[in-house]
Design an enzyme around this catalytic site. Structure first.
Site, mmCIF file in Angstrom:
data_model
loop_
_atom_site.group_PDB
_atom_site.id
_atom_site.type_symbol
_atom_site.label_atom_id
_atom_site.label_comp_id
_atom_site.label_asym_id
_atom_site.label_seq_id
_atom_site.Cartn_x
_atom_site.Cartn_y
_atom_site.Cartn_z
ATOM 1 N N ASP A 52 0.873 -1.165 0.000
ATOM 2 C CA ASP A 52 0.000 0.000 0.000
ATOM 3 C C ASP A 52 0.922 1.230 0.000
ATOM 4 O OD1 ASP A 52 -2.306 1.683 0.663
ATOM 5 O OD2 ASP A 52 -1.436 1.762 2.658
ATOM 6 N N ASP B 23 -0.199 5.151 1.032
ATOM 7 C CA ASP B 23 -0.460 6.117 2.104
ATOM 8 C C ASP B 23 -0.445 5.462 3.474
ATOM 9 O OD1 ASP B 23 -0.841 8.557 0.604
ATOM 10 O OD2 ASP B 23 -2.716 7.709 -0.132
#
Length: 285
Positions: free
Chosen positions: A35, A37
């Protein structure tokens, strides 16, 4: 196994088995799926929240005060739902789609200019986690693919990586990309919406990409939400997967669900120390 950084894990023996197996197979069989953020970027710095790729736009000069207020309103409405451990994914799903769709509509109304994005990133307080240089460079040196699945804004997060000097050719991003008209003004977002709970579909849509990686049957997965656990679902002939979860927020109430889902849980850890140590171990460095 001496990886001093390994502490918060439910089943040490299983983790050690996976790591040994990955190490024996060597770096040519490895891919990293992450991922962006709050996983590759910091959650906070000196006690202050760091921005996500959406926040970078929200806090920038590219957006009117009225639009900022509306986006803030959406955040205050939907973020508590996203991290509510009492609600099921099925319940959250339509609400997350609603949030992302409304946010995209607001951003499109702002007629953002493509060439202004770099400055917005430069002026923001976005920061990759401490140790990022070693992480990105090590993967690049060993030609290990780094696939980033993000429900954020692809154009913005690519710029964050670029400005940090680590956008190497082994990095591939699947995210929400802006569609600019011929004069460089934002007119829409491209393709299917990627949000926090459909990264799996995003992964499966990109099966062509995974075919190229067929020999890479060992996966190191990094995420910060339970929705990130499905990012590797498109991987073919998966042999081993080690899941590292960053637990950034609401730590006490979410610890149990994270320990049940991730192999290693990093609580309020703003560094890449554990992934870096694991990579050094797997690659025999």
């Amino acid at each position: 196994m001496e990886i001093p950084e390994l502490s918060n894990l439910r089943d040490r023996e299983r983790v050690e088995q996976i790591l040994t197996s990955m190490r024996n197979a060597g770096p040519n069989t490895l891919q990293v799926i992450s991922d962006f953020d709050m996983t590759l970027t910091r959650f906070s710095f000196n006690g202050k929240r760091c921005p996500t790729s959406y926040n970078i736009l929200e806090h920038s000069k590219l957006i009117s005060e009225d639009c900022k207020a509306k986006l803030k309103n959406l955040l205050d409405t939907y973020y508590p739902i996203e991290i509510d451990s009492t609600r099921s994914v099925e319940e959250k799903l339509p609400l997350m789609v609603e949030w992302w769709t409304k946010a995209h509509e607001l951003l499109v109304q702002q007629k953002i200019i493509k060439d202004d994005l770099a400055l917005a990133v430069r002026e923001s307080e976005a920061m990759l986690r401490e140790g990022y240089q070693q992480f990105f460079d090590h993967l690049h040196q060993l030609s290990v693919p780094l696939l980033i699945f993000s429900a954020g804004v692809g154009d913005v997060l690519e710029e964050v990586i670029r400005q940090a000097g680590v956008f190497h050719p082994n990095v591939k991003v699947f995210s929400n990309y802006m569609d600019f008209d011929e004069s460089g003004v934002l007119r829409a977002f491209k393709g299917e919406l990627i949000h926090i709970y459909n990264k799996r579909e995003g992964a499966l849509l990109n099966t062509e990409h995974f075919k190229e990686l067929q020999s890479r049957c060992n996966v190191l997965l990094l995420g910060d939400s339970l929705g990130d656990l499905n990012m590797a679902d498109g991987v073919m002939d998966l042999e081993n997967i080690l899941k590292i979860g960053y637990l950034n927020d609401k730590v006490d109430e979410r610890r149990e669900s994270y320990l049940n889902s991730y192999d290693i849980v990093l609580e309020k850890d703003e560094t890449m120390d554990v992934p870096n140590a694991i990579l050094r171990y797997i690659t025999g460095q």
